[in-house]
Design an enzyme around this catalytic site. Structure first.
Site, mmCIF file in Angstrom:
data_model
loop_
_atom_site.group_PDB
_atom_site.id
_atom_site.type_symbol
_atom_site.label_atom_id
_atom_site.label_comp_id
_atom_site.label_asym_id
_atom_site.label_seq_id
_atom_site.Cartn_x
_atom_site.Cartn_y
_atom_site.Cartn_z
ATOM 1 C CE LYS A 126 -3.221 -10.733 -13.010
ATOM 2 N NZ LYS A 126 -2.110 -11.640 -12.689
ATOM 3 C CG ASP A 166 -0.537 -9.996 -15.726
ATOM 4 O OD1 ASP A 166 -0.505 -10.998 -15.252
ATOM 5 O OD2 ASP A 166 -1.203 -9.885 -16.886
#
Length: 444
Positions: A126, A166
């Site tokens: 991430k 995201d």
């Protein structure tokens, strides 16, 4: 002290001021006790859990860029490459003022198990920055994205680490990042997913997380003797996941009556008008007050309140820790039958326990929102093959993946005597594949 408790204590001690990461680790390891206790001596000897909760690599870097007034701004960039046992790191880039190392680590840790559940060969990672794209011009967003990618490009690649979008990172941001990567590396490869269709993106990627959420919910309801037709659904959020969850739920015959953003929420008893919501959020990038102003049946409320509306199914699709214990009590009191997470860890631990203890079917995000990353992996496949599949082909593969995820987590829960506990099922199913790969590859 048990091995699980030792590792949880170590994580808290070594990672102070990272409550979201502590929460994610505790939630996963608590639900894995049954599995870990069966192999505790071997796992402890190999420091299996310590290797699982410590990222393989953590990158923190400055991101200088120039705003439209000529002022230099400096943000912080992050990329946490958590686990590559089953494939290259895969996980989104979050651009939001709340981003810090602890949030990126929690998201990366969750991503390891989510990606494992898809059945596709992708590891977990991430990234992100505390940059806020809201209110910025396209030129300012481009300046930030190019600076961010200038550093990140040293550590990613189609077979190493493949970031995606995201919160705050949509098609515009992905395009700017991809252009800068290509410029720096002199390679045209599938290094990012969520790209535009004209330069290697996949049809159905935009819809994938929301659609995938509903494919899993539909299969779960069907297996419990229920249909989606006629069900009342409440949704939080008004971003990509929420919009397409609303759209697919209504295509399945359900009525979605709420959505929300960072300032307030809409109750529309006639059912959310998806076209109007897209116009307000995707085209105008405006607040939900504009939705209410344009639709007579809708009422806008400031603050929180989505979970007070009576429903059959609740879908938290906004952000972490948005569904609290009092919200869970309200949902149970109103007869809610199922909660499935569209966002990452939107339900607090005590709220999750309360829902499960009161017979609500509860699916954690690592299973129910895996459709986005699954379709990102399908985009990677198309890029590698230099092909572009039809919307129907991608959507069909997505539906098959989500149905399989439901049955895999259901079977894992049953195998360990926890039938109906999909949190335990999801963590065990994801864990077993990752651990098998880690053990096969030695102490690395």
């Amino acid at each position: 002290m048990s091995y699980v408790d030792e590792v949880i204590a170590q994580v808290i001690e070594k990672n102070p001021s990272q409550p979201e990461f502590h929460q994610a680790v505790k939630e996963v390891l608590d639900s894995l006790r049954l599995v870990i206790e069966q192999n505790e001596d071997a796992y402890r000897k190999d420091a299996l859990l310590e290797r699982l909760v410590n990222p393989e690599r953590q990158l923190i870097f400055r991101v200088p860029w120039v705003d439209d007034k000529g002022q230099v701004q400096v943000n912080t960039g992050y990329r946490v490459q958590f686990n590559s046992a089953i494939g290259p790191y895969k996980g989104g880039i979050r651009l939001h003022p709340s981003v810090n190392l602890g949030i990126i680590k929690f998201l990366g840790f969750e991503q390891v198990f989510k990606n494992s559940l898809t059945g596709l060969p992708i590891g977990g990672g991430k990234g992100g920055s505390d940059f806020d794209p809201k209110g910025k011009s396209d030129r300012e967003v481009m300046a930030f994205c190019q600076s961010f990618m200038t550093e990140l490009s040293k550590y990613i690649g189609a077979d190493t680490d493949v970031p995606a979008g995201d919160i705050g990172t949509g098609a515009r941001e992905i395009g700017y990042m991809f252009g800068q990567y290509k410029r720096l590396q002199n390679r045209y490869e599938g290094v990012l997913t969520g790209k535009g269709l004209s330069y290697g993106g996949s049809l159905a990627r935009t819809e994938a997380t929301g659609y995938g959420l509903l494919y899993l919910v539909e299969e779960m309801m069907k297996c419990h003797g229920e249909e989606m037709t006629g069900k009342t659904v409440v949704v939080s959020g008004a971003g990509n996941v929420a919009i397409y969850a609303i759209q697919k739920a209504q295509q399945m015959g359900a009525k979605v009556v709420t959505c929300s953003d960072s300032t307030g929420w809409i109750y529309d008893p006639e059912g959310i008008d998806v076209d109007l919501l897209k116009e307000v959020k995707e085209v105008k990038r405006a607040r939900l007050t504009e939705y209410a102003a344009a639709r007579e049946s809708a009422v806008y409320h400031e603050g929180r309140g989505v979970w007070a509306i009576p429903c059959d199914i609740a879908l938290p699709c906004a952000t972490q820790n948005e569904l609290l214990i009092d919200d869970a009590k309200q949902l149970v009191a109103n007869g809610c039958k199922a909660v499935a997470e569209g966002a990452n860890m939107p339900t607090t631990l005590d709220a999750t326990a309360y829902l499960q203890d009161n017979g609500v079917l509860f699916v954690p995000g690592k299973a129910s929102n895996a459709g986005g990353v699954a379709t990102s992996a399908l985009e990677m496949t198309q890029n590698s093959e230099r092909l572009s599949w039809s919307f129907e082909e991608v959507d069909s593969k997505l539906q098959g993946i989500m149905v399989n995820i439901y049955h895999n987590i259901d079977n894992a829960a049953k195998k360990y005597g926890k039938e109906g506990n999909y949190v335990v099922g999801a963590n065990i199913a994801g864990f077993e594949k990752v651990v098998s790969a880690m053990n096969a590859q030695g102490i690395v």
